[in-house]
Design an enzyme around this catalytic site. Sequence first.
Site, PDB file in Angstrom:
ATOM      1  N   HIS A  85       0.850  -1.192   0.000  1.00  0.00           N
ATOM      2  CA  HIS A  85       0.000   0.000   0.000  1.00  0.00           C
ATOM      3  C   HIS A  85       0.885   1.241   0.000  1.00  0.00           C
ATOM      4  O   HIS A  85       2.013   1.212   0.498  1.00  0.00           O
ATOM      5  CB  HIS A  85      -0.914  -0.017   1.228  1.00  0.00           C
ATOM      6  CG  HIS A  85      -1.969   1.033   1.193  1.00  0.00           C
ATOM      7  ND1 HIS A  85      -1.737   2.332   1.610  1.00  0.00           N
ATOM      8  CD2 HIS A  85      -3.260   1.002   0.788  1.00  0.00           C
ATOM      9  CE1 HIS A  85      -2.841   3.046   1.456  1.00  0.00           C
ATOM     10  NE2 HIS A  85      -3.780   2.256   0.956  1.00  0.00           N
ATOM     11  N   GLU A 133      -3.710   3.073  -7.239  1.00  0.00           N
ATOM     12  CA  GLU A 133      -4.076   4.137  -6.300  1.00  0.00           C
ATOM     13  C   GLU A 133      -3.107   5.305  -6.425  1.00  0.00           C
ATOM     14  O   GLU A 133      -2.063   5.311  -5.763  1.00  0.00           O
ATOM     15  CB  GLU A 133      -4.014   3.631  -4.856  1.00  0.00           C
ATOM     16  CG  GLU A 133      -5.153   2.783  -4.400  1.00  0.00           C
ATOM     17  CD  GLU A 133      -5.182   2.705  -2.882  1.00  0.00           C
ATOM     18  OE1 GLU A 133      -6.228   3.011  -2.303  1.00  0.00           O
ATOM     19  OE2 GLU A 133      -4.148   2.350  -2.286  1.00  0.00           O
TER      20      GLU A 133
END
Length: 214
Positions: A85, A133
Amino acid sequence: MFILVNLKTYPCDPVAVAEAVRDVDDGSDARIAVAPQAAHLERVAETGAETWAQHVDPIDHGSNTGHSLAEGVVDAGAAGTLINHSERRLKLADADGAVRAAERAGLETVVCANNPAQIGAAAALGPDAVAVEPPELIGTGTPVSQADPDVVEDAVDAAANVDPDVAVLCGAGISTGDDVVAAADLGSGGVLLASGVAKADDPRAALEELVEPL
């Protein structure tokens, strides 16, 4: 459509959010899961909601103080894990090792990346899915599908060119059902979101709004 709710370290009630995830998942055609902090994994899994870890390390059993062992999160009830992430970046070799560790433990994997070029590299690691993202959109409420839809389409193409079996999730700024539909229209197999649910006054209502158009 897969909806993965990342609770990050937000000051929410992870069990209440997990119960909302479980209940909305039971009544919709979407697949919904929740990724709490490591300390909350077992309590969240006990609700019956599909539970994911936010991270696992590229390690095996042994002298690894402070690390997150894939088998440990499985024992706590996790079915899958995020890897790489944008708030927990790994070097490529470590991301590869984390995917291998997750596979060893039987965890499903989503490897995150910032842009389509990185999505191609992430897909080459052989995860179950990748998530695009752009960091500048995370937490803004402006979805990438609206701010720059080419990013999503290019990410889908990049993953397909490497391994067509790797699904692509759309992350950053997702907060409404329209955002989920837009992501699907661009070729995404799901969405990764956080604040739209974790910071909501009524997480169940937020989830119901997400899945209503589906």
